[in-house]
Design a protein around this motif. Structure first.
Motif, PDB file in Angstrom:
ATOM      1  N   PRO A   1      26.041  33.509  48.790  1.00 56.07           N
ATOM      2  CA  PRO A   1      27.288  34.220  48.542  1.00 56.07           C
ATOM      3  C   PRO A   1      27.217  35.634  49.113  1.00 56.07           C
ATOM      4  O   PRO A   1      26.180  36.302  49.057  1.00 56.07           O
ATOM      5  CB  PRO A   1      27.422  34.224  47.029  1.00 56.07           C
ATOM      6  N   VAL A   2      28.280  36.078  49.698  1.00 56.86           N
ATOM      7  CA  VAL A   2      28.359  37.412  50.283  1.00 56.86           C
ATOM      8  C   VAL A   2      29.261  38.253  49.393  1.00 56.86           C
ATOM      9  O   VAL A   2      30.401  37.881  49.141  1.00 56.86           O
ATOM     10  CB  VAL A   2      28.931  37.342  51.716  1.00 56.86           C
ATOM     11  N   PHE A   3      28.704  39.397  48.931  1.00 60.21           N
ATOM     12  CA  PHE A   3      29.480  40.308  48.093  1.00 60.21           C
ATOM     13  C   PHE A   3      29.774  41.547  48.903  1.00 60.21           C
ATOM     14  O   PHE A   3      28.885  42.179  49.456  1.00 60.21           O
ATOM     15  CB  PHE A   3      28.686  40.690  46.829  1.00 60.21           C
ATOM     16  N   ARG A   4      31.012  41.937  48.983  1.00 57.93           N
ATOM     17  CA  ARG A   4      31.427  43.138  49.692  1.00 57.93           C
ATOM     18  C   ARG A   4      32.158  44.036  48.725  1.00 57.93           C
ATOM     19  O   ARG A   4      32.977  43.578  47.935  1.00 57.93           O
ATOM     20  CB  ARG A   4      32.336  42.778  50.852  1.00 57.93           C
ATOM     21  N   ARG A   5      31.849  45.285  48.866  1.00 55.40           N
ATOM     22  CA  ARG A   5      32.501  46.258  48.020  1.00 55.40           C
ATOM     23  C   ARG A   5      33.609  46.906  48.812  1.00 55.40           C
ATOM     24  O   ARG A   5      33.407  47.317  49.954  1.00 55.40           O
ATOM     25  CB  ARG A   5      31.480  47.310  47.587  1.00 55.40           C
ATOM     26  N   HIS A   6      34.773  46.974  48.227  1.00 57.45           N
ATOM     27  CA  HIS A   6      35.899  47.598  48.897  1.00 57.45           C
ATOM     28  C   HIS A   6      35.754  49.126  48.781  1.00 57.45           C
ATOM     29  O   HIS A   6      35.386  49.638  47.714  1.00 57.45           O
ATOM     30  CB  HIS A   6      37.233  47.171  48.291  1.00 57.45           C
ATOM     31  N   PRO A   7      35.999  49.812  49.853  1.00 59.16           N
ATOM     32  CA  PRO A   7      35.863  51.274  49.771  1.00 59.16           C
ATOM     33  C   PRO A   7      36.901  51.885  48.862  1.00 59.16           C
ATOM     34  O   PRO A   7      38.043  51.429  48.827  1.00 59.16           O
ATOM     35  CB  PRO A   7      36.042  51.729  51.216  1.00 59.16           C
ATOM     36  N   THR A   8      36.494  52.866  48.122  1.00 59.11           N
ATOM     37  CA  THR A   8      37.417  53.588  47.248  1.00 59.11           C
ATOM     38  C   THR A   8      37.814  54.889  47.941  1.00 59.11           C
ATOM     39  O   THR A   8      37.265  55.264  48.985  1.00 59.11           O
ATOM     40  CB  THR A   8      36.747  53.889  45.902  1.00 59.11           C
ATOM     41  N   GLU A   9      38.696  55.627  47.340  1.00 60.14           N
ATOM     42  CA  GLU A   9      39.129  56.894  47.923  1.00 60.14           C
ATOM     43  C   GLU A   9      37.986  57.909  47.984  1.00 60.14           C
ATOM     44  O   GLU A   9      37.872  58.699  48.903  1.00 60.14           O
ATOM     45  CB  GLU A   9      40.288  57.482  47.110  1.00 60.14           C
ATOM     46  N   ARG A  10      37.111  57.884  47.031  1.00 60.35           N
ATOM     47  CA  ARG A  10      35.973  58.798  46.999  1.00 60.35           C
ATOM     48  C   ARG A  10      35.028  58.499  48.153  1.00 60.35           C
ATOM     49  O   ARG A  10      34.503  59.414  48.794  1.00 60.35           O
ATOM     50  CB  ARG A  10      35.257  58.669  45.667  1.00 60.35           C
TER      51      ARG A  10
END
Length: 118
Positions: free
Chosen positions: A105-114
């Motif tokens: 499984p590939v987990f990607r984190r979505h970029p936040t404004e910070r």
């Protein structure tokens, strides 16, 4: 004595004649086409004719249905053969055409404004 025998013979003949007359009337009523057995026989004969015609119609319809079913069965067998050929030809396709499934499984984190500001 002869006279008594003649009287008895005449009486017997009259009795037999009366008996035959009564039987003839009963037989006439028995064979009457309106109310007697003759009428019942006539009705049954008409019903047998109707049933014979109905049976012939049913046999014709069954024969037609059999012909149609045989035609449809033949067409279905032809289609089944073509489907078997298509399924068999799908086994000949290369594996490269199959979509690759990820093994982990590939987990990607979505970029936040910070993350974008910093």
């Amino acid at each position: 004595m002869d006279m008594i025998a003649d009287i008895l013979l005449i009486a017997g003949a009259l009795g037999a004649g009366l008996y035959c007359f009564v039987l003839a009337r009963r037989l006439a009523r028995f064979n009457d086409l309106e109310t007697g057995v003759g009428g019942a026989v006539a009705v049954l004969s008409a019903q047998v004719d109707d049933l014979t015609r109905t049976l012939q119609g049913a046999q014709k319809t069954a024969g037609d249905s059999t012909d149609i079913l045989e035609d449809l069965t033949g067409r279905a067998e032809d289609v089944a053969k073509r489907l078997e050929l298509l399924v068999a030809s799908m086994h000949d396709l290369p594996d490269a055409m199959a979509p690759a499934e990820p093994t982990e499984p590939v987990f990607r984190r979505h970029p936040t404004e910070r993350d974008l500001a910093g």
